[in-house]
Design a protein around this motif. Sequence first.
Motif, PDB file in Angstrom:
ATOM      1  N   THR A  93      41.788  34.900  44.585  1.00 50.20           N
ATOM      2  CA  THR A  93      40.883  35.161  43.469  1.00 50.20           C
ATOM      3  C   THR A  93      40.335  36.574  43.580  1.00 50.20           C
ATOM      4  OG1 THR A  93      38.994  34.298  44.708  1.00 50.20           O
ATOM      5  CG2 THR A  93      40.194  32.731  43.311  1.00 50.20           C
ATOM      6  N   LEU A  94      39.838  37.076  42.464  1.00 47.07           N
ATOM      7  CA  LEU A  94      39.138  38.359  42.401  1.00 47.07           C
ATOM      8  C   LEU A  94      37.908  38.108  41.542  1.00 47.07           C
ATOM      9  CD1 LEU A  94      38.827  41.428  42.784  1.00 47.07           C
ATOM     10  CD2 LEU A  94      40.366  41.745  40.858  1.00 47.07           C
ATOM     11  N   GLY A  95      36.732  38.221  42.124  1.00 46.62           N
ATOM     12  CA  GLY A  95      35.515  37.936  41.375  1.00 46.62           C
ATOM     13  C   GLY A  95      35.434  36.495  40.913  1.00 46.62           C
ATOM     14  N   GLY A  96      36.061  35.587  41.645  1.00 46.17           N
ATOM     15  CA  GLY A  96      36.022  34.167  41.302  1.00 46.17           C
ATOM     16  C   GLY A  96      37.140  33.697  40.391  1.00 46.17           C
ATOM     17  N   ASP A  97      37.928  34.630  39.830  1.00 45.37           N
ATOM     18  CA  ASP A  97      39.039  34.269  38.941  1.00 45.37           C
ATOM     19  C   ASP A  97      40.375  34.499  39.634  1.00 45.37           C
ATOM     20  OD1 ASP A  97      37.350  33.666  36.730  1.00 45.37           O
ATOM     21  OD2 ASP A  97      37.199  35.808  36.266  1.00 45.37           O
ATOM     22  N   SER A  98      41.329  33.611  39.416  1.00 46.08           N
ATOM     23  CA  SER A  98      42.665  33.751  39.987  1.00 46.08           C
ATOM     24  C   SER A  98      43.298  35.065  39.535  1.00 46.08           C
ATOM     25  CB  SER A  98      43.546  32.580  39.543  1.00 46.08           C
ATOM     26  OG  SER A  98      44.891  32.833  39.872  1.00 46.08           O
ATOM     27  N   ILE A  99      43.957  35.756  40.473  1.00 47.00           N
ATOM     28  CA  ILE A  99      44.626  37.009  40.078  1.00 47.00           C
ATOM     29  C   ILE A  99      45.815  36.745  39.167  1.00 47.00           C
ATOM     30  CG2 ILE A  99      43.814  38.352  42.053  1.00 47.00           C
ATOM     31  CD1 ILE A  99      46.618  38.036  43.292  1.00 47.00           C
ATOM     32  N   ALA A 100      46.212  35.475  39.027  1.00 47.16           N
ATOM     33  CA  ALA A 100      47.301  35.111  38.119  1.00 47.16           C
ATOM     34  C   ALA A 100      46.781  34.814  36.716  1.00 47.16           C
ATOM     35  CB  ALA A 100      48.061  33.909  38.663  1.00 47.16           C
ATOM     36  N   SER A 101      45.466  34.926  36.490  1.00 49.81           N
ATOM     37  CA  SER A 101      44.886  34.653  35.168  1.00 49.81           C
ATOM     38  C   SER A 101      45.383  35.656  34.140  1.00 49.81           C
ATOM     39  CB  SER A 101      43.348  34.750  35.228  1.00 49.81           C
ATOM     40  OG  SER A 101      42.825  33.813  36.113  1.00 49.81           O
ATOM     41  N   PRO A 103      43.779  37.298  30.654  1.00 45.89           N
ATOM     42  CA  PRO A 103      44.020  38.595  31.284  1.00 45.89           C
ATOM     43  C   PRO A 103      43.629  38.580  32.760  1.00 45.89           C
ATOM     44  CG  PRO A 103      42.009  38.698  29.992  1.00 45.89           C
ATOM     45  CD  PRO A 103      42.597  37.335  29.764  1.00 45.89           C
ATOM     46  N   ALA A 104      44.243  39.497  33.504  1.00 46.67           N
ATOM     47  CA  ALA A 104      43.983  39.578  34.940  1.00 46.67           C
ATOM     48  C   ALA A 104      42.567  40.082  35.195  1.00 46.67           C
ATOM     49  CB  ALA A 104      44.988  40.535  35.582  1.00 46.67           C
ATOM     50  N   PRO A 105      41.882  39.514  36.196  1.00 44.44           N
ATOM     51  CA  PRO A 105      40.567  40.040  36.534  1.00 44.44           C
ATOM     52  C   PRO A 105      40.695  41.462  37.074  1.00 44.44           C
ATOM     53  CG  PRO A 105      41.285  38.447  38.180  1.00 44.44           C
ATOM     54  CD  PRO A 105      42.299  38.433  37.089  1.00 44.44           C
ATOM     55  N   GLU A 106      39.655  42.251  36.872  1.00 43.86           N
ATOM     56  CA  GLU A 106      39.707  43.655  37.277  1.00 43.86           C
ATOM     57  C   GLU A 106      38.574  43.991  38.229  1.00 43.86           C
ATOM     58  OE1 GLU A 106      39.772  45.982  33.678  1.00 43.86           O
ATOM     59  OE2 GLU A 106      41.900  45.602  33.398  1.00 43.86           O
ATOM     60  N   LEU A 107      38.820  45.022  39.025  1.00 43.39           N
ATOM     61  CA  LEU A 107      37.857  45.515  39.986  1.00 43.39           C
ATOM     62  C   LEU A 107      37.434  46.905  39.534  1.00 43.39           C
ATOM     63  CD1 LEU A 107      36.585  45.176  42.849  1.00 43.39           C
ATOM     64  CD2 LEU A 107      38.669  46.207  43.749  1.00 43.39           C
ATOM     65  N   GLU A 108      36.134  47.118  39.315  1.00 44.91           N
ATOM     66  CA  GLU A 108      35.665  48.444  38.913  1.00 44.91           C
ATOM     67  C   GLU A 108      35.655  49.364  40.123  1.00 44.91           C
ATOM     68  OE1 GLU A 108      32.103  50.821  36.615  1.00 44.91           O
ATOM     69  OE2 GLU A 108      31.783  48.733  37.156  1.00 44.91           O
ATOM     70  N   ILE A 109      36.205  50.540  39.957  1.00 46.85           N
ATOM     71  CA  ILE A 109      36.278  51.515  41.037  1.00 46.85           C
ATOM     72  C   ILE A 109      35.082  52.459  40.920  1.00 46.85           C
ATOM     73  CG2 ILE A 109      37.650  53.355  42.072  1.00 46.85           C
ATOM     74  CD1 ILE A 109      38.799  50.449  42.293  1.00 46.85           C
ATOM     75  N   THR A 110      34.307  52.576  42.005  1.00 52.02           N
ATOM     76  CA  THR A 110      33.119  53.428  41.997  1.00 52.02           C
ATOM     77  C   THR A 110      33.139  54.467  43.111  1.00 52.02           C
ATOM     78  OG1 THR A 110      31.954  51.790  43.332  1.00 52.02           O
ATOM     79  CG2 THR A 110      31.686  51.640  40.927  1.00 52.02           C
ATOM     80  N   SER A 111      34.170  54.417  43.959  1.00 50.13           N
ATOM     81  CA  SER A 111      34.285  55.380  45.059  1.00 50.13           C
ATOM     82  C   SER A 111      35.651  55.209  45.720  1.00 50.13           C
ATOM     83  CB  SER A 111      33.184  55.138  46.098  1.00 50.13           C
ATOM     84  OG  SER A 111      33.374  53.884  46.718  1.00 50.13           O
ATOM     85  N   ASN A 112      35.939  56.060  46.707  1.00 50.35           N
ATOM     86  CA  ASN A 112      37.117  55.847  47.538  1.00 50.35           C
ATOM     87  C   ASN A 112      36.887  54.580  48.346  1.00 50.35           C
ATOM     88  OD1 ASN A 112      38.370  58.219  46.717  1.00 50.35           O
ATOM     89  ND2 ASN A 112      37.447  59.424  48.351  1.00 50.35           N
ATOM     90  N   GLY A 113      37.934  53.846  48.640  1.00 47.44           N
ATOM     91  CA  GLY A 113      37.762  52.631  49.425  1.00 47.44           C
ATOM     92  C   GLY A 113      39.064  51.903  49.644  1.00 47.44           C
ATOM     93  N   ARG A 114      38.933  50.695  50.169  1.00 47.41           N
ATOM     94  CA  ARG A 114      40.096  49.875  50.526  1.00 47.41           C
ATOM     95  C   ARG A 114      40.042  48.542  49.815  1.00 47.41           C
ATOM     96  NH1 ARG A 114      40.790  51.119  56.931  1.00 47.41           N
ATOM     97  NH2 ARG A 114      40.597  53.357  56.715  1.00 47.41           N
ATOM     98  N   ILE A 115      41.207  48.045  49.479  1.00 43.69           N
ATOM     99  CA  ILE A 115      41.332  46.738  48.835  1.00 43.69           C
ATOM    100  C   ILE A 115      42.018  45.821  49.841  1.00 43.69           C
ATOM    101  CG2 ILE A 115      42.340  45.481  46.905  1.00 43.69           C
ATOM    102  CD1 ILE A 115      42.187  48.244  45.382  1.00 43.69           C
ATOM    103  N   TYR A 116      41.351  44.712  50.137  1.00 43.58           N
ATOM    104  CA  TYR A 116      41.833  43.777  51.146  1.00 43.58           C
ATOM    105  C   TYR A 116      42.148  42.417  50.541  1.00 43.58           C
ATOM    106  CZ  TYR A 116      39.873  46.802  54.847  1.00 43.58           C
ATOM    107  OH  TYR A 116      39.587  47.836  55.694  1.00 43.58           O
ATOM    108  N   LEU A 117      43.056  41.729  51.203  1.00 43.83           N
ATOM    109  CA  LEU A 117      43.252  40.306  51.002  1.00 43.83           C
ATOM    110  C   LEU A 117      42.445  39.638  52.101  1.00 43.83           C
ATOM    111  CD1 LEU A 117      44.649  37.773  49.856  1.00 43.83           C
ATOM    112  CD2 LEU A 117      46.529  38.239  51.440  1.00 43.83           C
ATOM    113  N   LYS A 118      41.435  38.855  51.728  1.00 43.64           N
ATOM    114  CA  LYS A 118      40.584  38.142  52.689  1.00 43.64           C
ATOM    115  C   LYS A 118      41.040  36.688  52.726  1.00 43.64           C
ATOM    116  CE  LYS A 118      35.830  36.588  53.357  1.00 43.64           C
ATOM    117  NZ  LYS A 118      34.478  36.572  52.740  1.00 43.64           N
ATOM    118  N   VAL A 119      41.420  36.220  53.907  1.00 41.24           N
ATOM    119  CA  VAL A 119      41.883  34.851  54.083  1.00 41.24           C
ATOM    120  C   VAL A 119      40.891  34.123  54.974  1.00 41.24           C
ATOM    121  CG1 VAL A 119      43.723  33.414  55.038  1.00 41.24           C
ATOM    122  CG2 VAL A 119      44.295  35.480  53.773  1.00 41.24           C
TER     123      VAL A 119
END
Length: 191
Positions: A93-101, A103-119
């Motif tokens: 999920t991303l923000g509580g919604d499945s990434i397969a939804s 429209p796909a849920p989106e992540l707002e970018i506000t700086s340099n950073g890393r995107i992780y898969l948290k298991v």
Amino acid sequence: MFLPREPRPGEKIDAAWGAAIVRYLRSITLQRGTDYALDRSPNGTRIQPRAVPAAAAAAAVPPHPFKVVAGATAGHVSITPGSVQSIEVLVPTLGGDSIASDPAPELEITSNGRIYLKVTVSLSGTSPAVTAAEIVWSTTVLANTATIAYLWLGGISNYVAGPPKTFTIYQFVSGSQAYQLCGTTHLFGLI
């Protein structure tokens, strides 16, 4: 026009045989195709592939699982659907919604950073089991714990607040993931 007989091993070939081969090859007429053009000149005919527009080439190749892509909203990214497989297959999920939804849920970018898969892993029972998977954002390196594993999918660099916001997306993972706990070490691998 006919193709002359192929010489037998050891048989001498003469100028007439070579001339017949040349005439035969020159008699073959190439036809234009949809993916290439013909460039005829006194020096012969060249086949030149036609350029495929970048948008058409990108559309022809489906994105791989867990690819970080520009979102539909400016200044946002989304993650292409992928799965985590341990005993059961989970779609994060991303923000509580499945990434397969859609429209796909989106992540707002506000700086340099890393995107992780948290298991998240449950250690109860005879074998560990993945209980949740989500996409998370961080400006720092995230550390694994006994029950949480992070896999660095990609990130953002060269962030400029704008307007308009601009940034570079980079990618580390290119497929759905298998998960396994080995002792106290979290292991991921492409499936």
